[in-house]
Design an enzyme around this catalytic site. Structure first.
Site, PDB file in Angstrom:
ATOM      1  N   LYS A  59      -6.971  27.525 -24.709  1.00  0.00           N
ATOM      2  CA  LYS A  59      -6.293  26.460 -23.963  1.00  0.00           C
ATOM      3  C   LYS A  59      -4.815  26.801 -23.800  1.00  0.00           C
ATOM      4  O   LYS A  59      -4.237  26.612 -22.730  1.00  0.00           O
ATOM      5  CB  LYS A  59      -6.475  25.115 -24.684  1.00  0.00           C
ATOM      6  CG  LYS A  59      -7.914  24.611 -24.595  1.00  0.00           C
ATOM      7  CD  LYS A  59      -8.215  23.441 -25.509  1.00  0.00           C
ATOM      8  CE  LYS A  59      -9.694  23.086 -25.460  1.00  0.00           C
ATOM      9  NZ  LYS A  59     -10.107  22.072 -26.426  1.00  0.00           N
ATOM     10  N   GLN A  75      -7.792  18.559 -31.377  1.00  0.00           N
ATOM     11  CA  GLN A  75      -8.990  19.397 -31.300  1.00  0.00           C
ATOM     12  C   GLN A  75     -10.087  18.831 -32.209  1.00  0.00           C
ATOM     13  O   GLN A  75      -9.864  18.588 -33.390  1.00  0.00           O
ATOM     14  CB  GLN A  75      -8.642  20.843 -31.702  1.00  0.00           C
ATOM     15  CG  GLN A  75      -9.799  21.811 -31.601  1.00  0.00           C
ATOM     16  CD  GLN A  75     -10.319  21.983 -30.169  1.00  0.00           C
ATOM     17  OE1 GLN A  75      -9.552  22.113 -29.224  1.00  0.00           O
ATOM     18  NE2 GLN A  75     -11.634  21.967 -30.008  1.00  0.00           N
ATOM     19  N   ASP A  89      -7.905  14.516 -22.593  1.00  0.00           N
ATOM     20  CA  ASP A  89      -9.341  14.679 -22.828  1.00  0.00           C
ATOM     21  C   ASP A  89     -10.138  13.508 -22.254  1.00  0.00           C
ATOM     22  O   ASP A  89     -11.363  13.546 -22.213  1.00  0.00           O
ATOM     23  CB  ASP A  89      -9.630  14.778 -24.340  1.00  0.00           C
ATOM     24  CG  ASP A  89      -9.677  16.219 -24.828  1.00  0.00           C
ATOM     25  OD1 ASP A  89     -10.031  17.107 -24.021  1.00  0.00           O
ATOM     26  OD2 ASP A  89      -9.363  16.459 -26.012  1.00  0.00           O
TER      27      ASP A  89
END
Ligand code: NDP
Length: 300
Positions: free
Chosen positions: A60, A104, A127
């Site tokens: 990422k 994460q 997200d």
């Protein structure tokens, strides 16, 4: 790429599609930065030492750099408490230089995951896990679209495979993949237009009886199960499009949820693993970071 010597299906190349979107995004980021002086920044928080998570976060960060965004990684020890992690989230929420925040997953067991995800400012929720963003999506007016489901729809869109009027079967009902994907596809329209919405969607899970009967009826079959090579040729309607979201480590190989070699004999189009949905997930995260940077500018 899996061995595709006997393949009859069209292979949907997620890597190439991701590259194309990242190229477009780089143009957007450059223009935005020139006009506003702001460089969009993604802040990632990684708790613990999980090797797969470390790889995902690194990918990422590299992708951010490729499109001209900044990235920042906060590494916390595996015994981090919920309160400590909430403190990090609050600091990043308040930091005007941070456009998007990513915690994460999975986080270690002692952490109350939902409390942490709920604490992320919805404007920085790249997200799209925050209940506010989930609610907006469910009402058909999303600000952020969840990365993996949006990646799936981008693959279909850029491969000219419309969903409107099609029967879509999604195997898996997680909050990360199955449910939000179904939620996107049943809407009347999408950011990519009505042709990539308006599907008749069936969600399957471990309690679905006669699963193969349901999957065989689908024009588009999405596997998000987490079981290596679960979907076999007999479960697929001839000519159907098969999207494999699964990423399973089997020995030193990455394997999808679809038995690629045999399903590719039956399907009309299929995504490989690796090189299918995975690269799109990272790319849509960048796209959301760009949206977040714009959103914060509007609200300041
Ligand atoms: P979850 O474990 O949260 O969900 C799996 C779903 O599959 C559940 O709904 C479960 O049903 C269902 N399922 C499990 N076994 C069966 C079965 N025998 N028959 C029918 N349904 C079954 O997984 P995720 O959604 O988080 O992830 C799914 C896969 O996608 C994983 O391999 C993951 O690694 C991968 N993934 C890939 C991403 C990418 O970027 N490509 C991103 C995110 C995930 P039930 O609810 O009844 O338990």
């Amino acid at each position: 790429m899996p061995n595709s010597t006997q393949t009859t299906a069209r292979i949907l190349d997620g890597k190439a599609i991701a590259k194309e979107i990242q190229k477009e995004l780089k143009v957007d980021v450059t223009k935005f930065t020139k006009e506003t002086g702001i460089v969009p920044k993604l802040a990632a928080v990684l708790v613990g030492e999980d090797p797969a998570s470390q790889v995902y976060v690194r990918n990422k960060q590299l992708a951010c750099e490729r499109v001209g965004m900044l990235s920042e990684l906060h590494r916390l020890p595996s015994d981090t408490t919920t309160e400590t992690l909430l403190g990090w989230v609050q600091r990043l929420n308040a930091d005007s230089a941070t456009s998007g925040i990513l915690v994460q997953l999975p986080v270690p067991k002692q952490i109350e995951e939902l409390r942490v995800l709920d604490a992320i400012d919805w404007r920085k929720d790249v997200d799209a896990f925050h209940p506010y963003n989930v609610g907006l999506l469910s009402q058909g007016r999303p600000r952020f679209l969840p990365c993996t489901p949006y990646g799936v729809v981008q693959i279909l869109y850029r491969s000219q495979l419309p969903t409107s009027g099609k029967k879509v079967c999604v195997i898996g009902r997680s909050d990360i993949v199955g449910k939000p994907l179904a939620s996107m596809l049943v809407q009347r329209t999408s950011p990519l237009g009505p042709e990539w919405a308006n599907a008749t969607v069936t969600i399957c899970h471990s309690r679905t009886p006669n699963l193969a009967d349901v999957t065989r009826d689908a024009d588009i079959l999405v596997a998000a199960i987490g079981q290596p090579e679960f979907v076999r040729a007999a479960m697929v309607k001839p000519g159907a499009t098969v999207i494999d979201v699964g990423i399973n480590r089997v020995g030193d190989r990455l394997v999808g949820d679809v038995a690629f070699a045999e399903v590719a004999q039956v399907a009309g189009a299929i995504t490989p693993v690796p090189g299918g949905v995975g690269p799109l997930t990272v790319t849509m995260l960048l796209s959301n970071t760009m949206i977040a940077a714009r959103l914060q500018l509007e609200q300041n």
